[in-house]
Design a protein around this motif. Structure first.
Motif, mmCIF file in Angstrom:
data_model
loop_
_atom_site.group_PDB
_atom_site.id
_atom_site.type_symbol
_atom_site.label_atom_id
_atom_site.label_comp_id
_atom_site.label_asym_id
_atom_site.label_seq_id
_atom_site.Cartn_x
_atom_site.Cartn_y
_atom_site.Cartn_z
ATOM 1 N N GLU A 175 0.852 -1.181 0.000
ATOM 2 C CA GLU A 175 0.000 0.000 0.000
ATOM 3 C C GLU A 175 0.893 1.238 0.000
ATOM 4 N N PRO A 176 0.649 2.183 -0.925
ATOM 5 C CA PRO A 176 1.612 3.260 -1.177
ATOM 6 C C PRO A 176 1.556 4.428 -0.209
ATOM 7 N N PRO A 180 -5.893 3.598 6.861
ATOM 8 C CA PRO A 180 -6.571 3.428 8.144
ATOM 9 C C PRO A 180 -6.427 2.003 8.643
ATOM 10 N N ARG A 181 -6.984 1.735 9.796
ATOM 11 C CA ARG A 181 -7.009 0.363 10.309
ATOM 12 C C ARG A 181 -7.846 -0.504 9.372
ATOM 13 N N GLU A 182 -7.439 -1.775 9.237
ATOM 14 C CA GLU A 182 -8.069 -2.668 8.271
ATOM 15 C C GLU A 182 -8.186 -4.067 8.851
ATOM 16 N N ILE A 212 -4.945 -5.108 10.872
ATOM 17 C CA ILE A 212 -3.805 -4.253 10.522
ATOM 18 C C ILE A 212 -4.051 -2.878 11.128
ATOM 19 N N ASP A 213 -3.181 -2.450 12.009
ATOM 20 C CA ASP A 213 -3.338 -1.151 12.653
ATOM 21 C C ASP A 213 -3.116 -0.017 11.658
ATOM 22 N N ALA A 214 -3.674 1.147 11.974
ATOM 23 C CA ALA A 214 -3.579 2.311 11.092
ATOM 24 C C ALA A 214 -2.117 2.674 10.830
ATOM 25 N N GLY A 215 -1.821 2.969 9.555
ATOM 26 C CA GLY A 215 -0.503 3.441 9.175
ATOM 27 C C GLY A 215 0.577 2.386 9.097
ATOM 28 N N VAL A 234 -11.647 -4.902 4.846
ATOM 29 C CA VAL A 234 -12.646 -4.041 5.470
ATOM 30 C C VAL A 234 -11.869 -2.885 6.093
ATOM 31 N N ARG A 235 -12.024 -1.704 5.497
ATOM 32 C CA ARG A 235 -11.287 -0.521 5.953
ATOM 33 C C ARG A 235 -12.178 0.277 6.905
ATOM 34 N N PHE A 236 -11.637 0.661 8.043
ATOM 35 C CA PHE A 236 -12.427 1.324 9.065
ATOM 36 C C PHE A 236 -12.247 2.843 9.002
ATOM 37 N N LYS A 237 -13.004 3.562 9.828
ATOM 38 C CA LYS A 237 -13.131 5.018 9.729
ATOM 39 C C LYS A 237 -11.786 5.680 9.490
ATOM 40 N N GLY A 238 -11.760 6.575 8.505
ATOM 41 C CA GLY A 238 -10.521 7.224 8.114
ATOM 42 C C GLY A 238 -10.160 6.917 6.688
#
Length: 245
Positions: A175-176, A180-182, A212-215, A234-238
């Motif tokens: 991912e470039p 967000p958290r996924e 997968i934690d954000a960032g 599934v990508r969460f808020k952000g």
């Protein structure tokens, strides 16, 4: 006299209304196996053998589900007519929850899926490139045969966006930018490895999941030269939310 009392007791018990079965919480239903939970999700691996059925169980929260292999199941929602649900391998669905049901495999094939219970309010769901929920959706075209990977947006809510990803044999992907958290869910007959900064590599097979934690910028590495890799994110808020079609 004793016989008369017994006869009256039997007559009285037969006249009582039948007690409706009580739904168990989804986490107590024995075909639902909890495999992961945090502040955002509870993830269940669901396995119902052929000619079997779940207990009546309650879904209080909205959830995403993905079929592992094809499915042909009777969905018996309490208080509604039974419905036959036929799904293809990798098909994704969404439910708002707030009901109790039984899933039966009368057709003779097993029913396997991953159910992702969403712990935050979701708002309205909207389709993007597939008809996951009621409403319009976009014709996003077929996969480009010259591409080594494809990202297909399925649907989104106020809190999540779901993307289905396809990788050609031997292709890898990083991912470039900051993401967000996924939650990553491997589809049936898929093997892959995920490399995350500062953590050991994680190998996944069909039906297994990884938070997968954000960032964290994961690198997805396919299993080999002869296998197509498919998974759901599934990508969460952000995340960048797609406009409504």
């Amino acid at each position: 006299m004793k016989r008369l009392i017994i006869a009256l007791a039997l007559l009285f018990s037969a006249s009582l209304p039948a007690q409706a079965p009580v739904a168990v919480p989804v986490g107590k239903e024995p075909h639902h196996h909890l495999v992961f939970e945090n502040d955002y999700v509870r993830v269940f691996r669901v396995s119902v053998p052929s000619h079997d059925a779940t207990l009546l169980h309650q879904h209080d929260l909205p959830y995403v589900y993905v079929s592992l292999g094809p499915a042909d199941v009777i969905n018996a929602v309490a208080g509604k007519p039974e419905a036959r649900l036929v799904m293809t391998d990798g098909q994704v669905g969404y439910s708002r929850g707030g009901f109790a049901h039984i899933a039966r495999t009368d057709a003779g094939s097993p029913f396997d899926n991953v159910t992702i219970e969403l712990l935050h309010p979701q708002g309205e769901p909207y389709n993007v490139c597939e008809k996951v929920v009621a409403g319009p959706f976009k014709d996003c075209g077929n996969r480009d045969s010259s591409s080594s990977f494809q990202v297909k947006q399925l649907f989104y809510t106020d809190e999540i966006q779901t993307d289905s990803l396809w990788f050609a044999p031997g292709a890898n992907f990083s991912e470039p930018a900051s993401e967000p958290r996924e939650l990553l869910i491997a589809y049936e007959n898929t093997e892959l490895r995920v490399d995350l900064p500062g953590k050991p590599s994680k190998s996944l097979r069909g039906g297994e999941v990884l938070w997968i934690d954000a960032g964290k910028l994961p690198t997805i590495i396919t299993a080999g030269e002869n296998k197509v890799t498919r998974f759901l994110l599934v990508r969460f808020k952000g995340s960048n939310v797609t406009n409504k079609p």
